[in-house]
Scaffold this motif. Sequence first.
Motif, PDB file in Angstrom:
ATOM      1  N   LYS A 136       3.705  -4.830  -9.831  1.00  0.00           N
ATOM      2  CA  LYS A 136       5.443  -5.544  -9.475  1.00  0.00           C
ATOM      3  C   LYS A 136       5.678  -5.259  -8.214  1.00  0.00           C
ATOM      4  N   GLU A 137       5.661  -3.877  -7.628  1.00  0.00           N
ATOM      5  CA  GLU A 137       5.849  -3.792  -6.102  1.00  0.00           C
ATOM      6  C   GLU A 137       5.239  -4.987  -4.982  1.00  0.00           C
ATOM      7  N   ALA A 138       3.985  -5.513  -5.071  1.00  0.00           N
ATOM      8  CA  ALA A 138       4.160  -6.188  -4.285  1.00  0.00           C
ATOM      9  C   ALA A 138       4.688  -7.317  -4.299  1.00  0.00           C
TER      10      ALA A 138
ATOM     11  N   GLY B 159       6.952  11.076  -8.832  1.00  0.00           N
ATOM     12  CA  GLY B 159       6.379  10.840  -9.519  1.00  0.00           C
ATOM     13  C   GLY B 159       4.799  11.324 -10.358  1.00  0.00           C
ATOM     14  N   ASN B 160       3.932  10.557  -8.725  1.00  0.00           N
ATOM     15  CA  ASN B 160       2.082  11.209  -9.451  1.00  0.00           C
ATOM     16  C   ASN B 160       2.556  11.638  -8.107  1.00  0.00           C
ATOM     17  N   THR B 161       2.901  11.863  -7.411  1.00  0.00           N
ATOM     18  CA  THR B 161       2.555  13.352  -5.683  1.00  0.00           C
ATOM     19  C   THR B 161       2.377  14.347  -5.563  1.00  0.00           C
TER      20      THR B 161
ATOM     21  N   MET C 238       1.156  15.264  -8.750  1.00  0.00           N
ATOM     22  CA  MET C 238       0.179  15.889  -9.401  1.00  0.00           C
ATOM     23  C   MET C 238      -1.144  15.543  -9.030  1.00  0.00           C
ATOM     24  N   ASP C 239      -1.218  14.397  -8.240  1.00  0.00           N
ATOM     25  CA  ASP C 239      -1.922  13.451  -7.289  1.00  0.00           C
ATOM     26  C   ASP C 239      -3.042  14.732  -6.559  1.00  0.00           C
ATOM     27  N   ALA C 240      -1.983  15.019  -5.718  1.00  0.00           N
ATOM     28  CA  ALA C 240      -1.939  15.869  -4.294  1.00  0.00           C
ATOM     29  C   ALA C 240      -2.826  17.410  -5.061  1.00  0.00           C
TER      30      ALA C 240
ATOM     31  N   SER D 290       7.163  -0.033 -14.406  1.00  0.00           N
ATOM     32  CA  SER D 290       6.180  -0.488 -13.672  1.00  0.00           C
ATOM     33  C   SER D 290       5.181   1.126 -12.655  1.00  0.00           C
ATOM     34  N   GLY D 291       4.622   0.708 -11.854  1.00  0.00           N
ATOM     35  CA  GLY D 291       4.131   2.328 -11.648  1.00  0.00           C
ATOM     36  C   GLY D 291       2.835   2.863 -12.251  1.00  0.00           C
ATOM     37  N   GLY D 292       1.852   3.265 -11.155  1.00  0.00           N
ATOM     38  CA  GLY D 292       0.811   3.808 -11.373  1.00  0.00           C
ATOM     39  C   GLY D 292       0.752   4.448 -12.834  1.00  0.00           C
ATOM     40  N   GLY D 293       1.785   5.613 -12.905  1.00  0.00           N
ATOM     41  CA  GLY D 293       2.207   6.598 -13.302  1.00  0.00           C
ATOM     42  C   GLY D 293       2.835   5.910 -14.991  1.00  0.00           C
TER      43      GLY D 293
ATOM     44  N   MET E 205      -8.904  11.523  -7.083  1.00  0.00           N
ATOM     45  CA  MET E 205      -7.990  11.220  -6.948  1.00  0.00           C
ATOM     46  C   MET E 205      -6.990  11.634  -7.761  1.00  0.00           C
ATOM     47  N   TYR E 206      -6.860  11.534  -8.848  1.00  0.00           N
ATOM     48  CA  TYR E 206      -5.697  11.235 -10.228  1.00  0.00           C
ATOM     49  C   TYR E 206      -5.885  12.645 -11.470  1.00  0.00           C
ATOM     50  N   ASP E 207      -4.919  12.618 -12.160  1.00  0.00           N
ATOM     51  CA  ASP E 207      -4.873  12.752 -13.136  1.00  0.00           C
ATOM     52  C   ASP E 207      -5.330  11.712 -14.065  1.00  0.00           C
ATOM     53  N   GLN E 208      -6.551  11.462 -14.348  1.00  0.00           N
ATOM     54  CA  GLN E 208      -6.516  10.709 -15.522  1.00  0.00           C
ATOM     55  C   GLN E 208      -6.309  10.648 -16.897  1.00  0.00           C
ATOM     56  N   ASN E 209      -5.377   9.721 -17.538  1.00  0.00           N
ATOM     57  CA  ASN E 209      -4.371   9.575 -18.434  1.00  0.00           C
ATOM     58  C   ASN E 209      -3.811  11.129 -19.088  1.00  0.00           C
ATOM     59  N   GLY E 210      -3.563  11.973 -18.007  1.00  0.00           N
ATOM     60  CA  GLY E 210      -2.441  13.130 -17.791  1.00  0.00           C
ATOM     61  C   GLY E 210      -4.174  14.321 -18.570  1.00  0.00           C
TER      62      GLY E 210
ATOM     63  N   GLY F  33       5.140   5.421  -8.774  1.00  0.00           N
ATOM     64  CA  GLY F  33       4.316   5.262  -7.719  1.00  0.00           C
ATOM     65  C   GLY F  33       4.083   6.992  -7.570  1.00  0.00           C
ATOM     66  N   GLY F  34       4.053   7.190  -6.408  1.00  0.00           N
ATOM     67  CA  GLY F  34       4.254   8.610  -6.091  1.00  0.00           C
ATOM     68  C   GLY F  34       5.416   9.097  -6.147  1.00  0.00           C
ATOM     69  N   ILE F  35       6.253   8.075  -5.324  1.00  0.00           N
ATOM     70  CA  ILE F  35       7.466   8.710  -5.710  1.00  0.00           C
ATOM     71  C   ILE F  35       8.558   7.991  -6.976  1.00  0.00           C
ATOM     72  N   ALA F  36       8.787   8.282  -7.502  1.00  0.00           N
ATOM     73  CA  ALA F  36       9.758   7.963  -9.230  1.00  0.00           C
ATOM     74  C   ALA F  36      11.085   6.933  -8.256  1.00  0.00           C
TER      75      ALA F  36
ATOM     76  N   SER G 176       0.931  -1.165  -0.069  1.00  0.00           N
ATOM     77  CA  SER G 176       0.052  -0.025   0.342  1.00  0.00           C
ATOM     78  C   SER G 176       0.640   0.698  -0.361  1.00  0.00           C
ATOM     79  N   GLY G 177       1.216   2.075  -1.232  1.00  0.00           N
ATOM     80  CA  GLY G 177       2.400   3.372  -1.529  1.00  0.00           C
ATOM     81  C   GLY G 177       1.578   4.338  -0.935  1.00  0.00           C
ATOM     82  N   THR G 178       2.549   4.931  -1.378  1.00  0.00           N
ATOM     83  CA  THR G 178       2.228   5.841  -0.622  1.00  0.00           C
ATOM     84  C   THR G 178       1.127   7.673  -1.839  1.00  0.00           C
ATOM     85  N   SER G 179       0.803   6.545  -2.341  1.00  0.00           N
ATOM     86  CA  SER G 179      -0.852   7.248  -3.262  1.00  0.00           C
ATOM     87  C   SER G 179      -1.434   6.892  -2.575  1.00  0.00           C
ATOM     88  N   LEU G 180      -1.356   5.959  -1.545  1.00  0.00           N
ATOM     89  CA  LEU G 180      -3.123   6.115  -0.457  1.00  0.00           C
ATOM     90  C   LEU G 180      -4.455   5.328  -1.630  1.00  0.00           C
ATOM     91  N   ASP G 181      -4.143   4.567  -2.689  1.00  0.00           N
ATOM     92  CA  ASP G 181      -5.193   4.146  -3.577  1.00  0.00           C
ATOM     93  C   ASP G 181      -5.573   3.873  -2.931  1.00  0.00           C
ATOM     94  N   GLY G 182      -4.564   2.167  -2.173  1.00  0.00           N
ATOM     95  CA  GLY G 182      -5.519   1.249  -1.954  1.00  0.00           C
ATOM     96  C   GLY G 182      -4.356  -0.049  -1.518  1.00  0.00           C
TER      97      GLY G 182
HETATM   98  N1  LIG Z   1      -4.707   5.527 -16.172  1.00  0.00           N
HETATM   99  C1  LIG Z   1      -4.441   7.233 -15.164  1.00  0.00           C
HETATM  100  N2  LIG Z   1      -3.909   8.252 -15.171  1.00  0.00           N
HETATM  101  C2  LIG Z   1      -3.079   8.969 -14.704  1.00  0.00           C
HETATM  102  N3  LIG Z   1      -2.281   8.142 -13.690  1.00  0.00           N
HETATM  103  C3  LIG Z   1      -2.321   7.308 -13.206  1.00  0.00           C
HETATM  104  C4  LIG Z   1      -3.535   6.257 -13.832  1.00  0.00           C
HETATM  105  N4  LIG Z   1      -3.850   4.725 -13.248  1.00  0.00           N
HETATM  106  C5  LIG Z   1      -2.391   5.515 -12.227  1.00  0.00           C
HETATM  107  N5  LIG Z   1      -2.436   6.537 -12.155  1.00  0.00           N
HETATM  108  C6  LIG Z   1      -1.262   7.046 -10.545  1.00  0.00           C
HETATM  109  O1  LIG Z   1      -1.017   5.951 -10.284  1.00  0.00           O
HETATM  110  C7  LIG Z   1      -1.328   6.367  -9.403  1.00  0.00           C
HETATM  111  C8  LIG Z   1      -1.021   4.904  -8.629  1.00  0.00           C
HETATM  112  O2  LIG Z   1       0.172   4.819  -8.606  1.00  0.00           O
HETATM  113  P1  LIG Z   1       1.238   3.797  -7.508  1.00  0.00           P
HETATM  114  O3  LIG Z   1       0.158   2.091  -6.770  1.00  0.00           O
HETATM  115  O4  LIG Z   1       1.886   2.297  -8.477  1.00  0.00           O
HETATM  116  O5  LIG Z   1       1.388   4.141  -6.652  1.00  0.00           O
HETATM  117  P2  LIG Z   1       2.064   3.825  -5.294  1.00  0.00           P
HETATM  118  O6  LIG Z   1       2.524   2.606  -5.065  1.00  0.00           O
HETATM  119  O7  LIG Z   1       1.525   4.178  -4.286  1.00  0.00           O
HETATM  120  O8  LIG Z   1       3.504   4.469  -4.509  1.00  0.00           O
HETATM  121  P3  LIG Z   1       4.706   4.604  -4.593  1.00  0.00           P
HETATM  122  O9  LIG Z   1       5.341   3.500  -5.263  1.00  0.00           O
HETATM  123  O10 LIG Z   1       5.152   5.780  -4.334  1.00  0.00           O
HETATM  124  O11 LIG Z   1       4.539   3.594  -3.260  1.00  0.00           O
HETATM  125  C9  LIG Z   1      -2.511   7.294  -8.700  1.00  0.00           C
HETATM  126  O12 LIG Z   1      -2.020   7.911  -7.990  1.00  0.00           O
HETATM  127  C10 LIG Z   1      -2.190   7.911 -10.292  1.00  0.00           C
HETATM  128  O13 LIG Z   1      -1.467   9.097  -9.751  1.00  0.00           O
END
Ligand SMILES: Nc1ncnc2c1ncn2[C@@H]1O[C@H](COP(=O)(O)OP(=O)(O)OP(=O)(O)O)[C@@H](O)[C@H]1O
Length: 404
Positions: A365-367, A217-219, A221-223, A329-332, A232-237, A192-195, A24-30
């Motif tokens: 990948k991170e899990a 990475g995304n942190t 932009m997400d905030a 890898s990662g949500g970014g 929560m985030y900028d879907q596809n930028g 991820g949140g951090i790259a 459960s990473g820095t993005s707090l997504d789940g």
């Molecule tokens: N379709 C998408 N478009 C844009 N950004 C996205 C999309 N899907 C996921 N993301 C980004 O990826 C983030 C989640 O990434 P990830 O789960 O890898 O992060 P994390 O594991 O929480 O962070 P860290 O690796 O720093 O601990 C989202 O908060 C968002 O910014």
Amino acid sequence: MHNHIKRLVESAEKESRLIIGLMSGTSLDGLDIALCDIRGCGTTTQVKVLQFTTCEYPEHVKEKVRQVFAKSLVDLEYLTLLNGWLGNYHGQLIVDTLAYWGIANHDIDVIASHGQTIYHCPAHQHKYSEFGNGTLQIADADHIAVATHITTLSDFRQKHIAAGGEGAPLAHYGDYYYFSSKKEHRLLLNIGGIANLTWLPKNCAFSDVLCSDIGAGNTIMDAYMQRHFQVMYDQNGEVAKSGKVNQALLDSLMAATFIKREMPKTTGPEVFNLALLSQAQTNSNTDHLSHNDVMATLNMFSAKVIAEHITLLSSYVTQVNEPVNVYVSGGGYHNTLLMEKVRAQLSSDYNVLSSQALGISPDAKEAVLFAMLANETLVGESTSVKGESKQSQPITMGKISFPD
Ligand SMILES: Nc1ncnc2c1ncn2[C@@H]1O[C@H](COP(=O)(O)OP(=O)(O)OP(=O)(O)O)[C@@H](O)[C@H]1O
Ligand SMILES: CC(=O)N[C@H]1[C@@H]2OC[C@@H](O2)[C@@H](O)[C@@H]1O[C@H](C)C(=O)O
């Protein structure tokens, strides 16, 4: 011998083990849950990801974590209560997920739980000269073990710090074991949140591996999206695409001290946050920008930091006019604009691909990495984790929590 120890020995002696990796990473997504079948250890590790899911946190869970996340001052009573509560919550998510997958908990050898990082403070990031590096992950693993009836390994980062490291990134262990290649130079980039990135030159020894956080990475932009667009985030930028990059703000962001710091280095949202953005806006006299222009600039900031750090590796390494495959890898990875910009700023020596090309999905990948770390603790030879530049002694990572 206690039955739990006997069971662990049996797991260690099996040809392959079923390990659940949690992140459960820095993005707090789940909570990411990866069910892995792992054979071998060290560089002979073979991993099959049998199942993967992300259990998205409902808003009330995100809110609970936000109360203490990356904050230097928190309500200690709240934090104490949240630690066990979140462990039990993760445990329940695993119970539900295993039921959904139709897998019995007694078939699982161990759980490898990263926990929720709530504060990360390498020495360069805090003001207390009498202390060294520190990091804190919560979601207590005894609670996970009791809720799931599965032995749980957790808190992997403390040993790294105790043995002289900064507690992160830990990706280089799994990256080296599983992804290093005799045939090609590889660079693993996790956004991820951090790259962070891991450099695996062709035919490398562990001591050749360089693994480092590189910045946002995304942190940020997400905030920014959460504060100004209530998503929560900028879907596809898409929001960033509709804005214009502001060069003065970009230069000001790029001046952040951490960006210039030599690799390996580590950081977190304690530094890469809206306060950093706000300071950069003040410094560059760009407070008037539209939200879309700020997002365009933040997206470019992440892309530039990534591309510059990748390119910088050329100066660390001799053979880099040979092609390098960059596996992301990662949500970014799903942010199409960000990926376009990263590609555009790299020379043609770099071929940017998904980590899926190496058999592991960008989201899992991170899990999976933490499942591999737990596997090392069970069956690895401790020498397989030695060689990190700042850390000469072999270490095994993770604490063991039994189910009863
Ligand atoms: N379709 C998408 N478009 C844009 N950004 C996205 C999309 N899907 C996921 N993301 C980004 O990826 C983030 C989640 O990434 P990830 O789960 O890898 O992060 P994390 O594991 O929480 O962070 P860290 O690796 O720093 O601990 C989202 O908060 C968002 O910014
Ligand atoms: C302290 C902490 O939780 N750091 C995470 C975070 O997320 C990405 C980056 O910052 C990395 O340093 C690390 O996670 C990965 C899995 C690691 O340790 O390699």
